[in-house]
Design an enzyme around this catalytic site. Structure first.
Site, PDB file in Angstrom:
ATOM      1  N   HIS A 108      -1.598  -0.163  -9.697  1.00  0.00           N
ATOM      2  CA  HIS A 108      -1.941  -1.573  -8.764  1.00  0.00           C
ATOM      3  C   HIS A 108      -2.669  -2.282  -9.761  1.00  0.00           C
ATOM      4  O   HIS A 108      -4.057  -2.490  -9.794  1.00  0.00           O
ATOM      5  CB  HIS A 108      -3.330  -0.287  -8.038  1.00  0.00           C
ATOM      6  CG  HIS A 108      -3.375  -1.128  -6.797  1.00  0.00           C
ATOM      7  ND1 HIS A 108      -3.531  -0.704  -5.522  1.00  0.00           N
ATOM      8  CD2 HIS A 108      -3.482  -2.096  -6.415  1.00  0.00           C
ATOM      9  CE1 HIS A 108      -4.206  -1.224  -4.645  1.00  0.00           C
ATOM     10  NE2 HIS A 108      -4.316  -2.403  -5.511  1.00  0.00           N
ATOM     11  N   GLU A 120      -3.751   7.017  -4.601  1.00  0.00           N
ATOM     12  CA  GLU A 120      -3.992   6.531  -5.904  1.00  0.00           C
ATOM     13  C   GLU A 120      -5.290   7.312  -6.804  1.00  0.00           C
ATOM     14  O   GLU A 120      -6.217   7.800  -6.143  1.00  0.00           O
ATOM     15  CB  GLU A 120      -4.247   5.421  -5.845  1.00  0.00           C
ATOM     16  CG  GLU A 120      -2.974   4.690  -5.553  1.00  0.00           C
ATOM     17  CD  GLU A 120      -3.389   3.084  -5.338  1.00  0.00           C
ATOM     18  OE1 GLU A 120      -3.880   3.070  -6.077  1.00  0.00           O
ATOM     19  OE2 GLU A 120      -2.775   2.732  -4.505  1.00  0.00           O
ATOM     20  N   ARG A 179       1.251  -1.687   0.226  1.00  0.00           N
ATOM     21  CA  ARG A 179       0.330   0.043   0.057  1.00  0.00           C
ATOM     22  C   ARG A 179       0.858   1.488   0.067  1.00  0.00           C
ATOM     23  O   ARG A 179       1.947   1.490   0.834  1.00  0.00           O
ATOM     24  CB  ARG A 179      -0.790   0.385   1.388  1.00  0.00           C
ATOM     25  CG  ARG A 179      -1.819  -1.016   1.033  1.00  0.00           C
ATOM     26  CD  ARG A 179      -2.692  -0.743   0.163  1.00  0.00           C
ATOM     27  NE  ARG A 179      -4.632  -1.615  -0.049  1.00  0.00           N
ATOM     28  CZ  ARG A 179      -4.139  -1.996  -0.590  1.00  0.00           C
ATOM     29  NH1 ARG A 179      -3.505  -2.700  -1.410  1.00  0.00           N
ATOM     30  NH2 ARG A 179      -5.619  -2.929  -0.144  1.00  0.00           N
TER      31      ARG A 179
HETATM   32  P1  NAP Z   1      -1.006 -11.413   5.400  1.00  0.00           P
HETATM   33  O1  NAP Z   1      -1.216 -12.534   5.417  1.00  0.00           O
HETATM   34  O2  NAP Z   1      -1.688 -10.664   6.393  1.00  0.00           O
HETATM   35  O3  NAP Z   1       0.784 -10.707   5.701  1.00  0.00           O
HETATM   36  C1  NAP Z   1       1.527  -9.641   6.163  1.00  0.00           C
HETATM   37  C2  NAP Z   1       2.618  -9.609   7.460  1.00  0.00           C
HETATM   38  O4  NAP Z   1       2.987  -8.294   6.948  1.00  0.00           O
HETATM   39  C3  NAP Z   1       2.363 -10.469   8.470  1.00  0.00           C
HETATM   40  O5  NAP Z   1       3.541 -11.025   7.874  1.00  0.00           O
HETATM   41  C4  NAP Z   1       2.641  -9.872   9.358  1.00  0.00           C
HETATM   42  O6  NAP Z   1       3.756 -10.128  10.533  1.00  0.00           O
HETATM   43  C5  NAP Z   1       3.190  -8.551   8.565  1.00  0.00           C
HETATM   44  N1  NAP Z   1       2.870  -7.015   9.453  1.00  0.00           N
HETATM   45  C6  NAP Z   1       1.775  -6.845   9.933  1.00  0.00           C
HETATM   46  N2  NAP Z   1       1.674  -5.755  10.546  1.00  0.00           N
HETATM   47  C7  NAP Z   1       3.669  -5.452  10.313  1.00  0.00           C
HETATM   48  C8  NAP Z   1       3.967  -4.180  10.952  1.00  0.00           C
HETATM   49  N3  NAP Z   1       3.482  -2.979  11.746  1.00  0.00           N
HETATM   50  N4  NAP Z   1       5.690  -4.710  10.934  1.00  0.00           N
HETATM   51  C9  NAP Z   1       6.229  -5.600  10.297  1.00  0.00           C
HETATM   52  N5  NAP Z   1       5.223  -6.257  10.249  1.00  0.00           N
HETATM   53  C10 NAP Z   1       4.016  -6.365  10.041  1.00  0.00           C
HETATM   54  O7  NAP Z   1      -1.705 -10.190   4.334  1.00  0.00           O
HETATM   55  P2  NAP Z   1      -0.755 -10.648   2.488  1.00  0.00           P
HETATM   56  O8  NAP Z   1      -1.899 -11.289   1.758  1.00  0.00           O
HETATM   57  O9  NAP Z   1       0.747 -10.942   2.555  1.00  0.00           O
HETATM   58  O10 NAP Z   1      -1.647  -8.646   1.990  1.00  0.00           O
HETATM   59  C11 NAP Z   1      -0.372  -8.399   2.865  1.00  0.00           C
HETATM   60  C12 NAP Z   1      -0.854  -6.777   1.907  1.00  0.00           C
HETATM   61  O11 NAP Z   1      -0.642  -6.432   0.452  1.00  0.00           O
HETATM   62  C13 NAP Z   1      -2.015  -6.215   1.995  1.00  0.00           C
HETATM   63  O12 NAP Z   1      -2.379  -5.913   3.448  1.00  0.00           O
HETATM   64  C14 NAP Z   1      -2.474  -5.198   1.227  1.00  0.00           C
HETATM   65  O13 NAP Z   1      -2.726  -3.751   1.874  1.00  0.00           O
HETATM   66  C15 NAP Z   1      -1.261  -5.347   0.303  1.00  0.00           C
HETATM   67  N6  NAP Z   1      -1.838  -6.050  -1.590  1.00  0.00           N
HETATM   68  C16 NAP Z   1      -1.982  -5.007  -2.312  1.00  0.00           C
HETATM   69  C17 NAP Z   1      -2.188  -6.121  -3.524  1.00  0.00           C
HETATM   70  C18 NAP Z   1      -2.116  -5.373  -4.499  1.00  0.00           C
HETATM   71  O14 NAP Z   1      -3.017  -5.003  -5.836  1.00  0.00           O
HETATM   72  N7  NAP Z   1      -0.817  -3.464  -5.253  1.00  0.00           N
HETATM   73  C19 NAP Z   1      -2.722  -7.403  -3.951  1.00  0.00           C
HETATM   74  C20 NAP Z   1      -3.216  -8.026  -2.465  1.00  0.00           C
HETATM   75  C21 NAP Z   1      -2.580  -6.930  -1.363  1.00  0.00           C
HETATM   76  P3  NAP Z   1       3.023  -9.858  12.093  1.00  0.00           P
HETATM   77  O15 NAP Z   1       1.315  -9.800  12.190  1.00  0.00           O
HETATM   78  O16 NAP Z   1       3.945 -11.270  12.791  1.00  0.00           O
HETATM   79  O17 NAP Z   1       3.721  -8.313  12.080  1.00  0.00           O
END
Ligand code: NAP
Length: 317
Positions: A283, A265, A236
């Site tokens: 995006h 965006e 993001r």
């Molecule tokens: P996820 O499985 O929940 O993974 C998020 C990771 O971030 C977890 O390992 C979490 O570990 C870590 N995290 C959370 N808060 C943190 C902090 N304050 N400091 C350090 N690490 C932190 O989510 P995902 O499915 O991989 O998706 C991740 C993100 O990608 C989404 O939230 C979304 O915003 C983005 N995304 C973007 C697109 C796009 O079109 N570009 C598409 C899909 C998703 P801990 O909880 O142990 O900290």
């Protein structure tokens, strides 16, 4: 039949599915509804299928009719919704995890490759014509042996790590909690951001936007990166302080960026456009037919499950 408002146009198969299950109001012209229009249109409805372009802040949520019981977000991220405000109003918020992991990780890897191997400049030169091959023409950074720092080693981060490892990169990561050995798959854990950034020849931002992560990559933290690091962001835009990253590009502290997401965006900071080395995408993370279909179907299933059982496995608030 439950009455559901769908704020953005979905793929045809998903709209057909929604029409079978709900009394649904679709958005045939894919108009970008304002917050006040969403409030007005949701009168008499039971739920809303929202998208990341809908800013469901506390003010908007407070004004929704009491009949609204669920906001089913068409995304895994939910930074566009004030979860606390929804909870206070007894509205459940759901997301669409897992189904978009692979497609988004593909774009995450593309950002790394594109930024490291100067793809933006290469595409421009190839289109312009007249380029002249030479031994030092558009020399980039090789991935083999480079250290990849993953900020947010969740579903998407782990998939990017797997591919990057197969390309010979050495994987480091930072999460608030350490992963199991199996999920780490040989990656090296850092319990703080400074430690991760200091070994990141290439940084891949994969954590959610939250109060904790907003502007996490800023004027101070950028200094922890090795000189000439590459910064990529598939998560993001809110996680990056644009002015600081553009300044780092200007003074070559950062060699190149690979970005799929931006603050405000689609109006990205024009400072990025001045840099030929900026590999920028609009995006595209989850943008494949298979994934957008799966996301739409899951967003619909989340609503269906919630009204049938009073619960849903993808509730996030
Ligand atoms: P996820 O499985 O929940 O993974 C998020 C990771 O971030 C977890 O390992 C979490 O570990 C870590 N995290 C959370 N808060 C943190 C902090 N304050 N400091 C350090 N690490 C932190 O989510 P995902 O499915 O991989 O998706 C991740 C993100 O990608 C989404 O939230 C979304 O915003 C983005 N995304 C973007 C697109 C796009 O079109 N570009 C598409 C899909 C998703 P801990 O909880 O142990 O900290």
């Amino acid at each position: 039949m439950k009455k559901i408002l769908v704020t953005r146009k979905l793929l045809k198969a998903c709209e057909e599915k929604a029409l079978k299950i709900f009394d649904v109001k679709l958005n045939d012209n894919d108009e970008l509804y304002s917050q006040s229009k969403i409030i007005e249109m949701s009168q008499g409805y039971d739920g809303i299928l929202t998208s990341l372009t809908d800013k469901m802040d506390a003010k908007t949520i407070d004004k929704l009719p009491d009949s609204i019981k669920i906001l089913s977000n068409f995304a895994v991220g939910f930074g566009n919704i004030d979860l606390e405000a929804a909870k206070k109003k007894n509205i459940v918020v759901t997301n669409t995890p897992d189904v978009l992991t692979d497609a988004t990780a593909e774009i995450g890897v593309l950002l790394i490759l594109g930024a490291c191997r100067r793809a933006a400049e290469g595409i421009e030169s190839a289109r312009e014509g007249g380029w002249k091959w030479s031994a030092d023409y558009l020399i980039g950074k090789q991935l083999t042996g480079a250290r990849l720092g993953i900020l947010g080693m969740g579903r998407i981060g782990q998939k990017i790590a797997k591919v990057a490892k197969s390309l010979g990169m050495i994987i480091h990561y930072h999460n608030r909690s350490k992963l199991s050995k199996e999920k780490e798959n040989g990656a090296i854990y850092h319990d703080n951001l400074k430690s991760l950034l200091s070994v990141s020849d290439v940084l891949s931002i994969c954590c959610p936007a939250s109060k904790e992560t907003v502007d996490m990559i800023n004027k101070d933290t950028i200094e922890y990166l090795p000189k000439g690091a590459i910064v990529t962001n598939v998560a993001r835009g809110d996680i990056v302080e644009d002015e600081a990253l553009i300044d780092a590009l200007n003074r070559r502290k950062v060699y190149a960026v690979g970005l799929d997401v931006y603050k405000n965006e689609p109006n990205l900071n024009p400072g990025y456009l001045k840099h030929k080395s900026a590999f920028i995408l609009p995006h595209l993370g989850s943008a494949t037919k298979e994934t957008r279909t799966a996301m739409g179907n899951l967003a619909i299933d989340n609503i269906d499950e919630f009204f049938k059982t009073g619960n849903c496995k993808n509730i996030v608030n």
